[in-house]
Design a protein around this motif. Sequence first.
Motif, PDB file in Angstrom:
ATOM      1  N   LYS A 110       0.838  -1.203   0.000  1.00 26.24           N
ATOM      2  CA  LYS A 110       0.000   0.000   0.000  1.00 26.24           C
ATOM      3  C   LYS A 110       0.870   1.249   0.000  1.00 26.24           C
ATOM      4  N   ALA A 111       1.933   1.220   0.809  1.00 24.56           N
ATOM      5  CA  ALA A 111       2.822   2.378   0.879  1.00 24.56           C
ATOM      6  C   ALA A 111       3.490   2.627  -0.467  1.00 24.56           C
ATOM      7  N   GLU A 167       5.443  12.189   3.262  1.00 28.86           N
ATOM      8  CA  GLU A 167       4.732  11.333   4.214  1.00 28.86           C
ATOM      9  C   GLU A 167       4.668   9.894   3.701  1.00 28.86           C
ATOM     10  N   THR A 168       4.398   9.748   2.411  1.00 30.85           N
ATOM     11  CA  THR A 168       4.347   8.412   1.825  1.00 30.85           C
ATOM     12  C   THR A 168       5.712   7.727   1.907  1.00 30.85           C
ATOM     13  N   LYS A 169       6.761   8.513   1.735  1.00 36.89           N
ATOM     14  CA  LYS A 169       8.117   7.962   1.852  1.00 36.89           C
ATOM     15  C   LYS A 169       8.345   7.405   3.256  1.00 36.89           C
ATOM     16  N   ALA A 212       2.857  15.364   0.816  1.00 31.81           N
ATOM     17  CA  ALA A 212       2.258  14.027   0.773  1.00 31.81           C
ATOM     18  C   ALA A 212       3.294  12.993   0.346  1.00 31.81           C
ATOM     19  N   ALA A 258       1.494   9.388  -5.355  1.00 33.69           N
ATOM     20  CA  ALA A 258       1.938  10.725  -4.943  1.00 33.69           C
ATOM     21  C   ALA A 258       2.913  11.307  -5.956  1.00 33.69           C
ATOM     22  N   GLN A 302       5.985   6.356   5.289  1.00 33.06           N
ATOM     23  CA  GLN A 302       5.160   5.156   5.406  1.00 33.06           C
ATOM     24  C   GLN A 302       5.853   3.961   4.755  1.00 33.06           C
ATOM     25  N   LEU A 303       6.490   4.199   3.637  1.00 39.39           N
ATOM     26  CA  LEU A 303       7.200   3.127   2.935  1.00 39.39           C
ATOM     27  C   LEU A 303       8.348   2.613   3.788  1.00 39.39           C
ATOM     28  N   ASP A 316       0.868   4.071  -2.719  1.00 40.91           N
ATOM     29  CA  ASP A 316       0.641   5.475  -2.347  1.00 40.91           C
ATOM     30  C   ASP A 316       1.792   6.348  -2.836  1.00 40.91           C
ATOM     31  N   ASN A 317       3.009   5.829  -2.736  1.00 39.13           N
ATOM     32  CA  ASN A 317       4.177   6.583  -3.170  1.00 39.13           C
ATOM     33  C   ASN A 317       4.128   6.842  -4.677  1.00 39.13           C
TER      34      ASN A 317
END
Length: 367
Positions: A163-164, A283-285, A280, A171, A287-288, A167-168
Amino acid sequence: MADVKSRFSELCKLRYRDQAIWFMNGFWNAGINPEEANTVWDYVKHFVELDKMAFDPKGEDGHELDQFWSAKFLEDLNSTLTASERKDALRLIDQDNNGKMSCIEYLTWRYKKSPEAVVNAPQGDNTAAIAAAQAKVDEVQRQLADCEAKIAAQAEAIAAQKKAIADNDAAIKQLQQRQDELAQAIRDLQAARDELERAVEDLKAQEAAFAAKMADLEAKGKGGGVAGARALNELAQMKTEDPLPLRRAKITQEAAVRRVKKQEAATEEAKQEARKQEAALEETKKQLEDAARRLEEAKAALEKAYADLETKMQAAVDELEEIKKNPGGGFGAIWWMEREMFEVDKRLPQAKQRYDHKKPFLFNPGA
């Protein structure tokens, strides 16, 4: 007889598996052998399966089925019986007359044993050793549950990582889109400013021409005569209304100003959206990175859990083999524990399995 009835009733209150083990211990080589034990295992599993569907489900901790599920059990496993025969069979099976069927009641009926023979069935003189071995098997099963929980955690970590990553990627695409929009907005803003500059220059030229003409008419008006009067009249008209070219220049200039303001607003909005997408993306980074860390932790925890499971399985196997070297009965319990170990092994990754699960479970009572 009353004592037999009371003792049999107590046996009916044991868990399904414990009822089966009592029966198998007592009638090993007297109706129960290693092959037939697999059938008893299946009986217990079906009792548990039906118990889970009951009004008050207890599953593996249950000990008897109500009348409806008892009939269902007989229908599933004794399909040759008619409805009337099943009803008669249930009356014979229900030794304690409580309208329900326990596992040991069914086994007593199925293998044509008497309640007295069942309650007096020998359980062996190695119960302490069997209890110790059962404790180790129970520990193996708890460790397996821990391994499976770790597998679930690993699957969750992998899902989070996927998911991360998604999302990345999203983004990055959104940021690129915002940057493209910003670049276009900057180009549009420059074009609007260029248009405004041209409009301003045109307006200045028209105003200069207008002023020059008014000065010329004023000069001519001072000369008098018909020509002077005509000049003064035209001058008066010019003072009341701008000529068409000048009016057009003013309108064009005002429109250019509005377009510049609009593009400035659009450019600022594009900049803000780009900044949001950059945040964003950051933030995604994170999360990854978190998902990758959790995955590594889950992998490490799973490997440790499997190592602990292997140690505990070996300890249980050693304990069972030791019991076999000093037999004292209780073969039903020994068989059951080995079958539980077989089932645990079946749930392991194939590379970690000890048994060949393409073949049925084979019990060797001798060491």
